[in-house]
Design an enzyme around this catalytic site. Structure first.
Site, PDB file in Angstrom:
ATOM      1  N   LYS A  99       0.868  -1.012   0.105  1.00  0.00           N
ATOM      2  CA  LYS A  99       0.041  -0.098  -0.020  1.00  0.00           C
ATOM      3  C   LYS A  99       1.054   1.188  -0.153  1.00  0.00           C
ATOM      4  O   LYS A  99       1.614   1.387   1.059  1.00  0.00           O
ATOM      5  CB  LYS A  99      -0.979  -0.062   1.338  1.00  0.00           C
ATOM      6  N   GLY A 160      -8.771   9.013   9.756  1.00  0.00           N
ATOM      7  CA  GLY A 160      -9.247   9.013  11.131  1.00  0.00           C
ATOM      8  C   GLY A 160     -10.323  10.049  11.523  1.00  0.00           C
ATOM      9  O   GLY A 160     -10.669  10.403  12.683  1.00  0.00           O
ATOM     10  N   ALA A 186     -10.007   5.562   4.147  1.00  0.00           N
ATOM     11  CA  ALA A 186      -9.988   6.594   5.168  1.00  0.00           C
ATOM     12  C   ALA A 186     -11.325   7.334   5.148  1.00  0.00           C
ATOM     13  O   ALA A 186     -11.996   7.502   4.048  1.00  0.00           O
ATOM     14  CB  ALA A 186      -8.829   7.639   4.585  1.00  0.00           C
ATOM     15  N   THR A 209      -9.190   3.078  12.117  1.00  0.00           N
ATOM     16  CA  THR A 209      -9.758   3.711  13.109  1.00  0.00           C
ATOM     17  C   THR A 209     -11.275   3.685  13.529  1.00  0.00           C
ATOM     18  O   THR A 209     -11.658   3.408  14.699  1.00  0.00           O
ATOM     19  CB  THR A 209      -9.644   5.450  13.060  1.00  0.00           C
TER      20      THR A 209
END
Length: 260
Positions: A99, A160, A186, A209
């Site tokens: 990644k 996050g 994300a 997260t």
């Protein structure tokens, strides 16, 4: 969903949910949550890979024989730094599926697209199978595909943040024009966000997260697993059209009104 596998770089995966291994309170919680998610691909930062026998690192609790480890260049702020880190990951056994993440600044954690394109070009020429984290810019997504990335991973919102899918129009445009898997990476905060990403036609969702900072990470991981499956099924089923006005569920044709 074994009948509908996610194909990345010629490999088939039953789960379309990819998860990270950071931010958990301890490795026991990470293990339980990742197992509950059903994920088969897990992202790892090189600094958390066990090189010296320290039993606190991720591969001691998550068997590399059961998971595909995805080395991640998280925390890199230049193309050179990201390339160097992923080369090092390969040398210590991380493999060629990686990644790529190059961050523009520490406050927003937004991708540096020019540096990402540069790093992707170098890595693909060296034989890496690059899954690239990027903005939701359709042009940049197409450029990454043309360079040779095996998957493109646009953000839904800042890393996050948990804001959910803030850019459905651009995500859909990227999906409609792609010939490689598109995975939202994300911004997901809860299960409905993951479902929406899949309903837009994304091939998968990567998160960390949203699970690790939930009050009950194991329960949230389970919810995310089912949300990704439900969203994928809904996308393949094809949703009904939206209408401006009501449409009766029961047909009126052929009915006879009887007066008594």
């Amino acid at each position: 969903m074994a009948h509908d596998p996610l194909i990345i770089a010629g490999r088939a995966f039953n789960s379309r949910l990819l998860v990270g291994t950071g931010k958990y309170k301890d490795m026991a919680q990470a293990k339980a949550s990742i197992e509950a998610s059903g994920a088969e691909i897990i992202t790892v930062a090189l600094r958390r890979v066990n090189l010296a026998g320290d039993k606190s690192s991720v591969q001691d609790v998550l068997d590399p024989a059961h998971y595909t480890y995805l080395p991640n260049s998280a925390g890199c702020y230049s193309a050179a730094e990201a390339v160097r880190l992923l080369r090092l990951a390969r040398e210590v056994g991380g493999g060629i599926l990686v990644k790529l993440e190059v961050i523009a600044d520490a406050k927003t954690l937004y991708p540096d697209t020019s540096a990402t394109l540069k790093a992707a070009e170098i890595l693909t020429k060296e034989g890496f199978q690059v899954m690239a984290y990027t903005t939701d810019n359709p042009k940049v997504a197409k450029q990454l595909e043309e360079i040779g990335c095996v998957a493109v991973m646009p953000l839904a919102a800042p890393i996050g943040s948990g804001l959910g899918i803030t850019n459905s129009a651009t995500i859909r445009t990227i999906v409609e024009n792609a010939r490689v898997p598109i995975l939202v990476d994300a911004g997901v905060g809860t299960a409905s966000d993951a479902a929406i990403a899949m309903e837009l036609g994304c091939d998968g969702v990567l998160m960390n997260t949203a699970i690790a900072e939930a009050k009950d990470p194991v329960a949230m991981a389970t919810a995310m697993k089912h949300a990704v499956i439900a969203g994928r099924l809904a996308y393949k089923a094809g949703r009904m059209p939206k209408r401006q006005y009501a449409s009766a569920s029961s047909p009126e044709a052929g009915l006879v009104t009887k007066i008594q």
